[in-house]
Design a protein around this motif. Structure first.
Motif, PDB file in Angstrom:
ATOM      1  N   ASP A  66       0.945  -1.993  -0.122  1.00 24.08           N
ATOM      2  CA  ASP A  66      -0.155   0.438  -0.363  1.00 24.08           C
ATOM      3  C   ASP A  66       0.868   1.194  -0.170  1.00 24.08           C
ATOM      4  OD1 ASP A  66      -2.307  -1.604   0.521  1.00 24.08           O
ATOM      5  OD2 ASP A  66      -2.536  -1.380   2.177  1.00 24.08           O
ATOM      6  N   VAL A  67       0.695   2.450  -0.960  1.00 22.54           N
ATOM      7  CA  VAL A  67       1.145   3.484  -1.055  1.00 22.54           C
ATOM      8  C   VAL A  67       0.486   4.697  -1.164  1.00 22.54           C
ATOM      9  CG1 VAL A  67       3.063   2.368  -2.415  1.00 22.54           C
ATOM     10  CG2 VAL A  67       1.027   3.387  -3.689  1.00 22.54           C
ATOM     11  N   LEU A  68       1.274   5.383   0.062  1.00 18.51           N
ATOM     12  CA  LEU A  68      -0.063   6.345   0.338  1.00 18.51           C
ATOM     13  C   LEU A  68       0.228   7.410  -0.972  1.00 18.51           C
ATOM     14  CD1 LEU A  68       2.409   8.364   3.296  1.00 18.51           C
ATOM     15  CD2 LEU A  68       0.348   7.238   3.275  1.00 18.51           C
ATOM     16  N   ALA A  69      -1.810   7.946  -1.059  1.00 15.37           N
ATOM     17  CA  ALA A  69      -1.828   8.591  -2.364  1.00 15.37           C
ATOM     18  C   ALA A  69      -2.573   9.766  -2.071  1.00 15.37           C
ATOM     19  CB  ALA A  69      -3.168   6.981  -3.320  1.00 15.37           C
ATOM     20  N   CYS A  82      -5.802   6.198  -8.040  1.00 14.92           N
ATOM     21  CA  CYS A  82      -4.878   4.603  -8.192  1.00 14.92           C
ATOM     22  C   CYS A  82      -3.902   4.213  -9.492  1.00 14.92           C
ATOM     23  CB  CYS A  82      -5.570   3.670  -7.570  1.00 14.92           C
ATOM     24  SG  CYS A  82      -5.780   4.647  -5.994  1.00 14.92           S
ATOM     25  N   CYS A  86       0.362   4.292  -8.501  1.00 13.41           N
ATOM     26  CA  CYS A  86       0.808   3.188  -8.383  1.00 13.41           C
ATOM     27  C   CYS A  86       2.098   3.335  -9.623  1.00 13.41           C
ATOM     28  CB  CYS A  86       0.163   1.812  -8.363  1.00 13.41           C
ATOM     29  SG  CYS A  86      -0.683   1.956  -7.112  1.00 13.41           S
ATOM     30  N   TRP A  97      -8.062  -0.348  -2.513  1.00 15.69           N
ATOM     31  CA  TRP A  97      -7.865   1.737  -1.929  1.00 15.69           C
ATOM     32  C   TRP A  97      -8.490   1.134  -0.258  1.00 15.69           C
ATOM     33  CZ3 TRP A  97     -10.787   4.592  -0.376  1.00 15.69           C
ATOM     34  CH2 TRP A  97     -12.494   5.068  -0.476  1.00 15.69           C
ATOM     35  N   SER A 106      -5.268   8.797   2.175  1.00 16.32           N
ATOM     36  CA  SER A 106      -5.553   6.934   1.383  1.00 16.32           C
ATOM     37  C   SER A 106      -4.649   6.211   1.312  1.00 16.32           C
ATOM     38  CB  SER A 106      -6.919   6.784   0.638  1.00 16.32           C
ATOM     39  OG  SER A 106      -7.727   7.693   0.927  1.00 16.32           O
ATOM     40  N   VAL A 107      -4.265   5.088   0.507  1.00 15.23           N
ATOM     41  CA  VAL A 107      -3.345   4.186  -0.004  1.00 15.23           C
ATOM     42  C   VAL A 107      -3.678   3.403  -0.801  1.00 15.23           C
ATOM     43  CG1 VAL A 107      -2.371   4.025   2.339  1.00 15.23           C
ATOM     44  CG2 VAL A 107      -3.421   2.567   2.131  1.00 15.23           C
ATOM     45  N   CYS A 108      -3.389   3.154  -2.019  1.00 16.50           N
ATOM     46  CA  CYS A 108      -3.545   2.522  -2.873  1.00 16.50           C
ATOM     47  C   CYS A 108      -2.929   0.898  -2.937  1.00 16.50           C
ATOM     48  CB  CYS A 108      -3.277   3.258  -4.106  1.00 16.50           C
ATOM     49  SG  CYS A 108      -3.778   4.482  -4.506  1.00 16.50           S
TER      50      CYS A 108
END
Length: 114
Positions: A66-69, A82, A86, A97, A106-108
C-alpha cells in the motif's frame, strides 16, 4: 527494453563515499539501478541520487504494497487516481484502496514485479 533516468530523494548525503554506499540500496528499493550520480538539493537537509529504471516492470516475483495517495473520496475517485499513483512508484494498481486517516490520507494497493 527501454530505460529512463530520474532523480530520487535520498535524505541528506554527506559525502561521495556515503552516496556510493547508499545509492545502490536506495535505487534497488525503487526497483532501479544507481547511476553513480548524486547531488545535494538543500544544503544539510536533502540530496537526490540518479536512478535508471525500466519502462516496464519485469520479473517473475511480485510484491504488493500500500502506498500513500492523499485523500481518495470514492471507488470512482480511486479508479482515476490509483493507477497513476502506483505507476509513479513503478507498480500497477491491484484494484484495492483504503482510507487510513479520514478526509486526509488514503492508500492504493500496488503490485510490483522484480
Amino acid at each position: 527494453m527501454s530505460t529512463f533516468k530520474l532523480d530520487i530523494i535520498a535524505g541528506p548525503l554527506w559525502s561521495n563515499d556515503e552516496a556510493q554506499k547508499l545509492g545502490p540500496r536506495i535505487a534497488a528499493a525503487h526497483l532501479g539501478k544507481f547511476t553513480g550520480q548524486w547531488t545535494t538539493i538543500v544544503e544539510g537537509q536533502m540530496s537526490v541520487i540518479g536512478v535508471e529504471l525500466n519502462t516496464q516492470p519485469t520479473g517473475d516475483s511480485e510484491y504488493t504494497l500500500d502506498v500513500l495517495a492523499g485523500p481518495i473520496w470514492s471507488n470512482e475517485d480511486a479508479k482515476e487516481v490509483c493507477p497513476a499513483i502506483c505507476a509513479s512508484y513503478g507498480g500497477t494498481w491491484n484494484g484495492q484502496w483504503t482510507t487510513v486517516v479520514e478526509g486526509k490520507m488514503s492508500v492504493c494497493g500496488c503490485t510490483f514485479k522484480f
